[in-house]
Design a protein around this motif. Structure first.
Motif, PDB file in Angstrom:
ATOM      1  N   ALA B 284     -41.836 -10.769  18.174  1.00  0.00           N
ATOM      2  CA  ALA B 284     -42.934 -10.864  17.197  1.00  0.00           C
ATOM      3  C   ALA B 284     -42.925  -9.643  16.282  1.00  0.00           C
ATOM      4  O   ALA B 284     -43.128  -9.750  15.064  1.00  0.00           O
ATOM      5  CB  ALA B 284     -44.273 -10.983  17.916  1.00  0.00           C
ATOM      6  N   ALA B 285     -42.692  -8.466  16.874  1.00  0.00           N
ATOM      7  CA  ALA B 285     -42.616  -7.244  16.063  1.00  0.00           C
ATOM      8  C   ALA B 285     -41.459  -7.336  15.074  1.00  0.00           C
ATOM      9  O   ALA B 285     -41.565  -6.925  13.920  1.00  0.00           O
ATOM     10  CB  ALA B 285     -42.448  -6.019  16.961  1.00  0.00           C
ATOM     11  N   LEU B 286     -40.338  -7.888  15.533  1.00  0.00           N
ATOM     12  CA  LEU B 286     -39.185  -8.066  14.646  1.00  0.00           C
ATOM     13  C   LEU B 286     -39.548  -8.981  13.474  1.00  0.00           C
ATOM     14  O   LEU B 286     -39.192  -8.712  12.327  1.00  0.00           O
ATOM     15  CB  LEU B 286     -38.011  -8.652  15.440  1.00  0.00           C
ATOM     16  N   ALA B 287     -40.284 -10.060  13.783  1.00  0.00           N
ATOM     17  CA  ALA B 287     -40.704 -10.983  12.722  1.00  0.00           C
ATOM     18  C   ALA B 287     -41.576 -10.265  11.696  1.00  0.00           C
ATOM     19  O   ALA B 287     -41.448 -10.491  10.485  1.00  0.00           O
ATOM     20  CB  ALA B 287     -41.459 -12.166  13.329  1.00  0.00           C
ATOM     21  N   LEU B 288     -42.477  -9.405  12.164  1.00  0.00           N
ATOM     22  CA  LEU B 288     -43.375  -8.702  11.240  1.00  0.00           C
ATOM     23  C   LEU B 288     -42.620  -7.649  10.429  1.00  0.00           C
ATOM     24  O   LEU B 288     -42.874  -7.490   9.232  1.00  0.00           O
ATOM     25  CB  LEU B 288     -44.521  -8.050  12.018  1.00  0.00           C
ATOM     26  N   VAL B 289     -41.702  -6.925  11.080  1.00  0.00           N
ATOM     27  CA  VAL B 289     -40.893  -5.946  10.333  1.00  0.00           C
ATOM     28  C   VAL B 289     -40.068  -6.673   9.277  1.00  0.00           C
ATOM     29  O   VAL B 289     -39.972  -6.227   8.133  1.00  0.00           O
ATOM     30  CB  VAL B 289     -39.993  -5.149  11.293  1.00  0.00           C
ATOM     31  N   PHE B 290     -39.471  -7.787   9.647  1.00  0.00           N
ATOM     32  CA  PHE B 290     -38.688  -8.604   8.711  1.00  0.00           C
ATOM     33  C   PHE B 290     -39.531  -8.984   7.494  1.00  0.00           C
ATOM     34  O   PHE B 290     -39.080  -8.894   6.351  1.00  0.00           O
ATOM     35  CB  PHE B 290     -38.197  -9.859   9.454  1.00  0.00           C
ATOM     36  N   THR B 291     -40.771  -9.389   7.755  1.00  0.00           N
ATOM     37  CA  THR B 291     -41.637  -9.866   6.683  1.00  0.00           C
ATOM     38  C   THR B 291     -42.115  -8.729   5.789  1.00  0.00           C
ATOM     39  O   THR B 291     -41.979  -8.779   4.565  1.00  0.00           O
ATOM     40  CB  THR B 291     -42.848 -10.596   7.284  1.00  0.00           C
ATOM     41  N   PHE B 292     -42.686  -7.696   6.414  1.00  0.00           N
ATOM     42  CA  PHE B 292     -43.276  -6.620   5.629  1.00  0.00           C
ATOM     43  C   PHE B 292     -42.211  -5.740   4.973  1.00  0.00           C
ATOM     44  O   PHE B 292     -42.435  -5.184   3.891  1.00  0.00           O
ATOM     45  CB  PHE B 292     -44.240  -5.790   6.489  1.00  0.00           C
ATOM     46  N   ALA B 293     -41.046  -5.626   5.602  1.00  0.00           N
ATOM     47  CA  ALA B 293     -39.964  -4.844   4.987  1.00  0.00           C
ATOM     48  C   ALA B 293     -39.463  -5.512   3.708  1.00  0.00           C
ATOM     49  O   ALA B 293     -38.960  -4.830   2.807  1.00  0.00           O
ATOM     50  CB  ALA B 293     -38.804  -4.674   5.969  1.00  0.00           C
ATOM     51  N   SER B 294     -39.604  -6.818   3.617  1.00  0.00           N
ATOM     52  CA  SER B 294     -39.184  -7.502   2.388  1.00  0.00           C
ATOM     53  C   SER B 294     -40.017  -7.004   1.209  1.00  0.00           C
ATOM     54  O   SER B 294     -39.498  -6.828   0.102  1.00  0.00           O
ATOM     55  CB  SER B 294     -39.321  -9.020   2.544  1.00  0.00           C
ATOM     56  N   LEU B 295     -41.294  -6.744   1.454  1.00  0.00           N
ATOM     57  CA  LEU B 295     -42.171  -6.255   0.386  1.00  0.00           C
ATOM     58  C   LEU B 295     -41.902  -4.782   0.090  1.00  0.00           C
ATOM     59  O   LEU B 295     -41.851  -4.367  -1.071  1.00  0.00           O
ATOM     60  CB  LEU B 295     -43.638  -6.449   0.785  1.00  0.00           C
ATOM     61  N   VAL B 296     -41.745  -3.975   1.145  1.00  0.00           N
ATOM     62  CA  VAL B 296     -41.498  -2.543   0.962  1.00  0.00           C
ATOM     63  C   VAL B 296     -40.194  -2.325   0.188  1.00  0.00           C
ATOM     64  O   VAL B 296     -40.127  -1.523  -0.746  1.00  0.00           O
ATOM     65  CB  VAL B 296     -41.442  -1.825   2.326  1.00  0.00           C
ATOM     66  N   SER B 297     -39.173  -3.081   0.563  1.00  0.00           N
ATOM     67  CA  SER B 297     -37.859  -2.942  -0.062  1.00  0.00           C
ATOM     68  C   SER B 297     -37.907  -3.296  -1.547  1.00  0.00           C
ATOM     69  O   SER B 297     -37.306  -2.627  -2.385  1.00  0.00           O
ATOM     70  CB  SER B 297     -36.868  -3.843   0.678  1.00  0.00           C
ATOM     71  N   ALA B 298     -38.642  -4.372  -1.872  1.00  0.00           N
ATOM     72  CA  ALA B 298     -38.741  -4.774  -3.278  1.00  0.00           C
ATOM     73  C   ALA B 298     -39.600  -3.794  -4.066  1.00  0.00           C
ATOM     74  O   ALA B 298     -39.285  -3.440  -5.197  1.00  0.00           O
ATOM     75  CB  ALA B 298     -39.326  -6.190  -3.371  1.00  0.00           C
ATOM     76  N   PHE B 299     -40.698  -3.338  -3.461  1.00  0.00           N
ATOM     77  CA  PHE B 299     -41.622  -2.417  -4.128  1.00  0.00           C
ATOM     78  C   PHE B 299     -40.937  -1.106  -4.484  1.00  0.00           C
ATOM     79  O   PHE B 299     -41.211  -0.509  -5.524  1.00  0.00           O
ATOM     80  CB  PHE B 299     -42.833  -2.172  -3.222  1.00  0.00           C
ATOM     81  N   ALA B 300     -40.022  -0.670  -3.622  1.00  0.00           N
ATOM     82  CA  ALA B 300     -39.387   0.631  -3.821  1.00  0.00           C
ATOM     83  C   ALA B 300     -38.511   0.673  -5.063  1.00  0.00           C
ATOM     84  O   ALA B 300     -38.113   1.750  -5.494  1.00  0.00           O
ATOM     85  CB  ALA B 300     -38.551   0.983  -2.582  1.00  0.00           C
ATOM     86  N   MET B 301     -38.198  -0.495  -5.634  1.00  0.00           N
ATOM     87  CA  MET B 301     -37.325  -0.522  -6.801  1.00  0.00           C
ATOM     88  C   MET B 301     -38.098  -0.672  -8.107  1.00  0.00           C
ATOM     89  O   MET B 301     -37.506  -0.927  -9.153  1.00  0.00           O
ATOM     90  CB  MET B 301     -36.337  -1.696  -6.698  1.00  0.00           C
ATOM     91  N   THR B 302     -39.418  -0.538  -8.056  1.00  0.00           N
ATOM     92  CA  THR B 302     -40.217  -0.783  -9.253  1.00  0.00           C
ATOM     93  C   THR B 302     -40.801   0.509  -9.801  1.00  0.00           C
ATOM     94  O   THR B 302     -40.894   1.519  -9.095  1.00  0.00           O
ATOM     95  CB  THR B 302     -41.372  -1.749  -8.958  1.00  0.00           C
TER      96      THR B 302
END
Lengths: 141, 491
Positions: B284-302
């Motif tokens: 479950a933690a892996l699922a949440l890291v997978f999900t929230f990291a998608s936003l962090v990763s995209a945000f970091a390029m803006t």
């Protein structure tokens, strides 16, 4: 119970990998030559400085050989590349203005880190590459 | 439909060396990445290391999961090297029980994402090459010491990402007829298939066996190294699609079956090698890291991403990017998920009444419903880079040939060959995020129906709100101007 793994294609694959590595190394060593770019110095002047994303940029570069003689007659191109691969580069030809001075007009399309890369041929057929980093280009305003 | 029964494709996959063929292709590509990364021009857009990894590998990885399945684990070249290493040294140890699970893999995945942002690895060909070498080295060391696919199952950051994403894949390896498995006494799919050295063996061999100098049985096909027993296997988590089970099964009773993407996340059955999903806090933690990291990763390029980093630096009073990124990652991957999902868990217990689960158990159950949204965002992000830069490999290859041989044997580099215009890709990105969100909305609703049959609408409300908040955030991020920074943000 003793178990022995039956022979597989692994030894063939390992041989293929070793051959590939040797070929790649040979290709690299074949490419290891002295670089004519090392004999040429480039002095860059940008207008505006610092450059602004979305606005016109005039890049002027003065090329000198190691005896400080101007390098004339070069067929040179200028690429503006971003630090992240896959972003659309901006391309322009460098126009010679005499006395080893060249000029190009570009438009940096996005804020961020850019690198201007000068490539082309100089008299004698040697290929040269020079570059200048433009970190932190911002949009106007 | 069974993909293994399709003409051509099915025949290829059923060929014993199909995986090795794919692995060899990716090994060649990895070799090119390493060689050009170490010795080629150190400008990222002109180097195969950074172009192939940041554009093609990441993009094709996520697209292939959606289109087919976990193909990049199928073709993982590290396994080829590891198998070669095991010819020299056979592992004798088993991975320690207390280190099993996903926690180490999650930590490594976060570490890789953090390092990627901190060191701007997308702009560093040589560092990318060393990262690839390090990956191969780690996989080799771990798997020649520990038996099975220890690195894949418990450690590989890419593998953990792929396992999570492949819950959205349209295919799954599963048994064709469970009755056939009930009559099986050898369990080849997990133990491997052996051949006895019987009377037909050469007399010399039989004497060596009798004297204990030669094994009595020979392994001709290994079984699942990730501990997935096919009759009880559910879903794609921990499945590398290595096809060992397919080749091992003597009854040809395993199919690569098509299925509804994401449906496995609702399964409550006990899964071979995994247990019950609702009891796996680590997954479950892996699922949440997978999900929230998608936003962090995209945000970091803006541009706003860099502005936030600057404000954080001023607030903390630092001149280095590492503590700023730490704060950002801690907020994005720990604080935000805990606050959002923790609140939702408490609200569900209050709204639904008589809920037999604790807030923590609710978080675990609903965490898996976030995966489709996360998948949509990763697809939008990596798909953007793939679509806008897919052709850049051509001029980079042309340039690499010039560097190597001094002549334009593949022609002058066509630097205008890039890909689609970013503006054209934007609607596709929006669509992918919305589709992913729709998948998560559906899974939240289905989870509520399953777990709270008396009050599914009230139980699902907080979780639907989370998906809505995350979707709005993702759409906002995609609309922001990109800013590609590579040199140290702090100068």
């Amino acid at each position: 119970m003793h178990v022995r793994v039956a022979p597989r294609a692994h030894s063939r694959v390992l041989r293929a990998a070793l051959i590939l590595t040797c070929a790649a190394s040979a290709a690299w060593m074949a490419g290891c030559r002295s670089d004519p770019s090392d004999q040429i110095t480039a002095e860059w002047m940008l207008d505006p400085s610092p450059p602004v994303a979305g606005g016109a940029l005039v890049a002027r570069v003065a090329l000198r050989d190691n005896a400080q003689r101007p390098v004339v007659g070069g067929k040179l191109h200028l690429e503006g590349q971003m630090s992240h691969p896959g972003m659309t580069p901006v391309l322009s030809d460098l126009i010679e203005r005499g006395n080893g001075n060249y000029e190009a007009h570009l438009k940096l399309t996005m804020a961020g880190d850019w690198v201007l890369v000068l490539t082309g041929e100089i008299p004698g057929g040697a290929r040269i590459t020079k570059q200048i980093e433009l970190p932190g280009v911002r949009t106007a305003g | 439909m069974d993909v293994l029964r399709l003409p051509l494709l099915g025949s290829f996959l059923r060929w014993r060396h199909s995986r090795q063929a794919l692995q060899l292709v990716l090994l060649i590509v990895a070799s090119a990445v390493v060689v050009h990364g170490l010795f080629g021009p150190q400008l990222a857009p002109r180097n195969l290391a950074t172009v192939l990894t940041s554009i093609h590998w990441r993009g094709l990885l996520i697209v292939s999961v959606l289109a087919a399945g976990n193909l990049f684990c199928t073709g993982c070249p590290m396994i080829l090297v590891r198998d070669a290493g095991r010819r020299l040294y056979h592992p004798a140890l088993r991975w320690p029980r207390r280190l099993r699970g996903k926690w180490l893999g999650i930590a490594l995945m976060v570490l890789v994402l953090f390092a990627y942002e901190l060191f701007d690895l997308w702009s560093l060909p040589r560092a990318t090459a060393w990262l690839v070498i390090g990956y191969f080295g780690l996989a080799l060391v771990v798997d020649v010491v520990f038996s099975g696919a220890t690195f894949c199952k418990h450690l590989c950051p890419i593998g953990q990402f792929n396992f999570t994403a492949s819950t959205m894949a349209p295919t799954e390896l599963r048994v064709v007829d469970v009755a056939t498995c009930r009559s099986c006494r050898t369990a080849d799919c997990i133990k491997g298939r052996f051949v006895d050295r019987g009377p037909e063996s050469r007399p010399g061999d039989r004497r060596l066996v009798e004297r204990g100098l030669q094994p009595a049985r020979t392994l001709v096909q290994r079984g699942c190294e990730l501990g997935l027993f096919l009759p009880v296997k559910v879903g794609n988590i921990d499945c590398t699609m290595c096809l060992d089970c397919v080749h091992a099964c003597p009854r040809d009773n395993i199919a690569l079956a098509t299925r509804v993407p994401g449906a496995e996340l609702l399964e409550t059955r006990r899964r071979s090698g995994i247990g019950r999903l609702a009891q796996r806090t680590d997954i479950a933690a892996l699922a949440l890291v997978f999900t929230f990291a998608s936003l962090v990763s995209a945000f970091a390029m803006t541009t706003p991403g860099y502005a936030v980093e600057q404000h954080l630096a001023e607030m903390i009073g630092v001149h280095s990017e590492a503590p700023v990124l730490l704060v950002l990652f801690a907020f994005g991957l720990l604080v935000a998920p805990l606050v959002l999902l923790g609140s939702a868990g408490l609200i569900t217990r209050g709204l639904a009444g008589g809920v037999p689960f604790t807030a923590r158990e609710l978080i675990v159950r609903y965490a898996f419903a976030m995966i489709p949204f996360g998948f949509g965002v990763w697809l939008a992000h990596y798909g953007f880079h793939l679509l806008t830069g897919i052709l850049t490999v051509v001029p980079v290859l042309q340039s690499a040939v010039i560097d190597a041989f001094g002549h334009a044997m593949l022609g002058e580099p066509a630097w205008r060959w890039v890909g689609m215009q970013p503006g054209s890709v934007f609607p596709i990105q929006l669509g992918l995020v919305v589709l992913g969100a729709a998948g998560s909305f559906g899974l939240v609703h289905a989870t509520s129906l399953r777990d709270h049959p008396s009050a599914p609408a009230r139980a699902s409300m907080p979780w639907l709100a989370i998906v809505a908040i995350l979707t709005t955030t993702a759409l906002w991020i995609l609309a922001q101007p990109m800013e590609m920074r590579a040199v140290g943000f702090f100068g």
